[in-house]
Motif scaffolding. Structure first.
Motif, short mmCIF file in Angstrom:
data_model
loop_
_atom_site.label_atom_id
_atom_site.label_comp_id
_atom_site.label_asym_id
_atom_site.label_seq_id
_atom_site.Cartn_x
_atom_site.Cartn_y
_atom_site.Cartn_z
N THR A 9 -6.28 -9.35 1.73
CA THR A 9 -4.99 -9.66 2.38
C THR A 9 -3.91 -8.65 2.07
OG1 THR A 9 -4.34 -11.07 0.52
CG2 THR A 9 -5.56 -12.12 2.34
N TRP A 10 -4.07 -7.85 0.99
CA TRP A 10 -2.99 -6.89 0.67
C TRP A 10 -3.49 -5.49 0.33
CZ3 TRP A 10 -2.46 -5.18 -4.55
CH2 TRP A 10 -3.34 -5.81 -5.47
N ALA B 38 -8.98 -1.91 3.84
CA ALA B 38 -10.35 -2.43 3.97
C ALA B 38 -11.30 -1.79 2.96
CB ALA B 38 -10.85 -2.21 5.39
N SER B 39 -11.25 -0.46 2.82
CA SER B 39 -12.18 0.21 1.91
C SER B 39 -11.91 -0.17 0.47
CB SER B 39 -12.10 1.72 2.10
OG SER B 39 -10.78 2.18 1.80
N SER B 40 -10.64 -0.24 0.07
CA SER B 40 -10.30 -0.62 -1.31
C SER B 40 -10.70 -2.07 -1.58
CB SER B 40 -8.80 -0.43 -1.54
OG SER B 40 -8.44 0.94 -1.40
N ALA B 41 -10.49 -2.96 -0.59
CA ALA B 41 -10.88 -4.35 -0.78
C ALA B 41 -12.37 -4.49 -0.99
CB ALA B 41 -10.43 -5.18 0.42
N LEU C 99 3.78 -6.20 -8.07
CA LEU C 99 2.89 -5.16 -7.52
C LEU C 99 3.20 -4.95 -6.04
CD1 LEU C 99 -0.51 -6.24 -9.13
CD2 LEU C 99 0.94 -4.30 -9.79
N PRO C 100 3.18 -3.73 -5.51
CA PRO C 100 3.55 -3.47 -4.11
C PRO C 100 2.61 -4.21 -3.15
CG PRO C 100 3.51 -1.44 -5.38
CD PRO C 100 2.92 -2.50 -6.26
N GLY C 101 3.18 -5.18 -2.40
CA GLY C 101 2.42 -5.88 -1.38
C GLY C 101 1.52 -6.97 -1.88
N ALA D 104 -2.30 -2.03 1.59
CA ALA D 104 -2.11 -1.91 3.03
C ALA D 104 -0.83 -1.17 3.37
CB ALA D 104 -2.10 -3.31 3.67
N ARG D 105 0.16 -1.13 2.42
CA ARG D 105 1.42 -0.41 2.64
C ARG D 105 1.36 1.05 2.23
NH1 ARG D 105 5.79 -4.85 0.23
NH2 ARG D 105 5.17 -6.59 1.63
#
Length: 813
Positions: free
Chosen positions: A129-130, A133-136, A115-117, A160-161
């Motif tokens: 960590t990857w 902020a909103s998605s986490a 998975l990317p990142g 985050a990428r």
């Protein structure tokens, strides 16, 4: 299971049949004996049990074989399905997280690192960590709801990428599954489109929220010029319920001409700007209208500037009033523009420099006016006038005001302030401070004298202002209360100082009164006088006095020495009084105690001298005479002491009556004739018959004269005479007794009438010191007075004065 139970259910039937075969009937059983019957039954039961067990064992083995075959078939099928699931899971970039019931850690299926990142292993669940902020935050909350309450989730996440991850979670049986899959291809394009749409929708929401919060009308138009959006302020302006209602009605805020002008400017690709009147909620106001063209229409906003116009008009009126006010000031004011030309001046400026109004009306420049004033010798004398003027004109390029002091040739002093104007130019303020400087000089001199005077006072002095803060103090105040210079330098409040002083003297009520005297309203402050007894023994007198300016003067005087002296004098006076009282009590008691035995001594001495009791030898006669004479002298002393005690107690009463002066003298002389003869002294009596009588206590008068004669005899030199005389005046009877002794020194003259005082200079006689004291007491009891005139080597004269009128009035009563 039903087949396994069936043989057990048929067991009783078979056993019964076997028994029936072996025992045909009840008769046969009955024919057998009881023992035989029991043995037969036991044999038959054992045989039947062996048969049944064999049958059941055969069936169980057959069932186990069938179950094993079914299990092998099921395991094979499950392995095929697992292989298919693993193939399908590996065919896509995804990771599956499974939380099984009772398991401590989750199970992760698939390679999460693809998975990317995303990190590998259980770190995949650390979404912060990857993911952004909103998605986490979203996935954390959704996973929590999924695990706790079984709520399914389906989210589109962003790493985050910037990559997109699809999250799908649900509960399956007792387990919970979360699948994270990388989004690619068409689904990625759709996800990016949805994200862009969300961003645009959020931006539009923010713009709409801002537009709705504005108090200025905001509206949008489409390509055809039709109104498609209006904020709440727009709806209020056109008196609609809100902006949406205004759009539905098509209500216009601007008039037709303004709308047409805006449309023409927008069609030309220009922004329309104009200050125009408009009706806002039924009231006509002035607005700054800005309408900007866009790709699919236009956007406009109208800013209410009515108050600004009112302020501008009001500012113009205030400027006119300001000019009129400046013209009434005594401070000279001159305003020069950016080009240096005179823009404004007041009347005080013209009078200060005595300039012609016609000249000032031509708006001369700053430099021209300075040159003219210098020619008239009205400016300060300068060695380099050009440089001085250039420095003065630096105010045109300065940011802050500059102050100058001009000392004019005519003796005046001007304070000149050159203040740069915000739009260029300079404003000059000329203030004549000649008189003020003179007053300040005199005031500073007086203040210095006051300060020097207060600083050299021994009393502690503090002056508090009308605000209760310390304004002035001297070193004595600081030293008295042990206050630091840093504390007093900050001009502390009276409350702070009194608190510090109160810490050294805990009389709360006194400090409360002092605080009221120093911090009350100026018109309520009253003088206060108090005394402070400090713990170390010092005594301070405090005096507060309200001052005319609303302040309070407080003085603290150390009166410890004076108070100590007063206390010592008071203690000494009390001690002297107590000693005198003790002495009087002692003499009174002693006199009464001595009088009785002394009377017996005199009585027995007289009996011894009586010839009727027997003759005495000459020596015995001599001894008896000495006893009688000494006892008589001692009795006289005791009587004198008793008389003095009676007088002190206020119990002495005079037996007033007519007293012949000559008879009183003769009676007193009769008592001292023997003493005169023994001392070898003569006696002179001067009492003519015209002296006559006066009202007095005859016994006390004779006692007075007797004591005076005895005193004169005791201190006279042999061969001289003691002189006694009586004289009658208009208001008094005067007796004088004079001796020719050694006299009395001036320092002893005031003490001879005190009790137990006796003069011994130049005399062989020494008495107990009561004679003259009794004389004064008896004379004063008659209302008279005693005087003594003595000269060293010449003798002493004692004068007793008895008033006639006072005695006559008392006799009449």
């Amino acid at each position: 299971m039903s087949e396994r139970l069936r043989p057990r259910a048929a067991l009783p039937t078979a056993a019964s049949a076997a028994v029936g075969v072996l025992i045909p009937g009840h008769a046969q059983a009955a024919a057998l004996g009881a023992p035989e019957t029991a043995a037969l039954a036991l044999f038959v039961g054992s045989a039947l049990a062996a048969v049944v067990s064999s049958v059941l064992l055969v069936r169980a083995r057959r069932r186990i074989a069938e179950t094993r075959a079914e299990a092998d078939a099921t395991i094979g099928e499950l392995r095929a399905r697992l292989d298919l699931a693993e193939v399908l899971a590996a065919a896509d970039v995804q990771a599956i997280v499974i939380w099984r019931a009772g398991a401590r850690d989750p199970e992760i299926v698939g390679d999460a690192s693809r998975l990317p990142g995303a990190p590998a292993g259980t770190r995949l669940l650390a979404f912060g960590t990857w993911l952004d902020a909103s998605s986490a935050r979203m996935i954390d909350g959704a996973v929590e709801a999924l695990r706790r309450r079984g709520e399914p989730l389906r989210l589109m996440l962003r790493t985050a990428r910037g990559a997109h991850i699809e999250a799908d979670g649900r509960a399956i049986g007792s387990a919970v599954m979360l699948r994270l899959r990388d989004v690619t291809g068409e689904r990625l394009a759709r996800a990016e489109t949805d994200a862009r749409n969300a961003e645009l929708h959020a931006a539009l929401g923010r713009f709409t929220a801002l537009a709705e919060a504005l108090i200025h009308p905001v509206w949008l138009r489409d390509e055809s010029g039709r109104l498609i959006y209006a904020n709440e302020a727009y709806g209020k302006a056109v008196e609609a319920l809100d902006g949406r209602a205004a759009v539905e009605r098509g209500a216009e805020f601007l008039d037709q001409n303004e709308r047409a002008a805006a449309r023409r400017a927008n069609d030309a690709g220009q922004v329309f700007r104009k200050r125009a009147p408009a009706v806002f909620a039924g009231a006509r106001r002035i607005f700054d209208v800005v309408e900007a063209p866009a790709a699919f229409g236009s956007a406009a906003i109208a800013t209410d500037v009515s108050e600004l116009e009112d302020v501008r008009a009001d500012l113009s009126r205030q400027m006119d009033a300001h000019r009129r006010t400046l013209d009434e000031l005594t401070t000279a004011v001159a305003i020069f523009g950016p080009d240096g030309a005179l823009v404004f001046h007041n009347q005080a400026y013209r009078q200060l420099w005595s300039l012609d109004p016609a000249f000032l009306e031509t708006s001369p420049s700053d430099a021209v006016i300075l040159d003219r004033l210098r020619a008239d010798r009205k400016l300060p004398e300068q060695a380099d006038f050009r440089t001085w003027k250039a420095q003065l004109h630096e105010a045109y390029r300065a940011i802050e005001a500059r102050e100058h002091w001009w000392h004019l040739p005519d003796g005046r002093t001007l304070r000149v302030v050159a203040a740069p104007n915000p739009r260029g130019g300079v404003t000059y303020l000329f203030d004549d401070v000649t008189e003020r400087l003179a007053l300040e000089s005199r005031f500073n001199a007086l203040s210095k004298v006051q300060r020097e005077t207060i600083d050299h006072l021994q009393e502690a002095v503090a002056v508090f202002g009308s605000d209760g803060r310390l304004r002035l103090h001297n070193p004595a105040f600081q030293a008295l209360w042990d206050l630091s210079e840093e504390e007093l330098a900050e001009r502390p409040h009276a409350d702070q100082i009194l608190t510090a002083c109160g810490a050294r003297h805990a009389d709360a009520e006194l400090w409360r009164r002092l605080k009221m005297a120093m911090t009350a309203m100026p018109d309520e402050r009253q003088p206060l006088t108090a005394r402070i007894d400090r713990a170390e023994g010092a005594v301070i007198d405090v005096v507060t006095l309200p001052l005319p300016d609303g302040g309070t003067l407080a003085t603290f005087t150390d009166v410890t020495a004076r108070v100590n002296v007063e206390r010592a004098l008071r203690d000494r006076a009390e001690a002297v009084e107590a000693a005198a009282r003790l002495k009087a009590d002692f003499t009174s008691h002693v006199s009464y105690e001595l009088r009785s035995p002394l009377t017996n001594i005199i009585g027995f001495g007289q009996l011894l001298g009586d010839p009727r009791l027997g003759a005495l030898s000459p020596k015995q006669r001599e001894y008896v005479d000495h006893i009688l004479s000494s006892s008589s002298a001692l009795l006289a002393i005791i009587n004198d002491i008793l008389d003095l005690t009676t007088i002190d107690a206020g119990a002495m009463e005079l037996e007033l009556g007519p007293v012949n002066a000559r008879d009183a003298i003769d009676g007193a002389v009769e008592g001292v004739r023997d003493r005169l003869a023994e001392a070898g002294l003569g006696l002179e009596i001067d009492a003519p018959p015209s002296v006559g009588t006066f009202v007095a206590d005859g016994k006390r008068v004779r006692q007075i004269l007797f004591n005076l004669l005895a005193n004169a005899i005791g201190f006279s030199k042999p061969g001289h005479a003691v002189r006694v005389s009586a004289e009658r005046t208009q208001d008094a009877m005067i007796f004088r007794v004079a001796d020719r002794g050694s006299g009395i020194s001036p320092e002893l003259a005031d003490k001879v009438f005190d009790r137990f005082e006796s003069r011994t200079a130049g005399a062989a006689h020494r008495g107990v010191g009561l004679g003259l004291s009794i004389v004064r007491s008896f004379v004063e009891l008659h209302g008279g007075s005693v005087a003594l005139d003595s000269r060293i080597g010449e003798g002493t004269v004692v004068t007793c004065r008895f008033p006639l009128r006072a005695i006559n009035s008392e006799a009449a009563e």
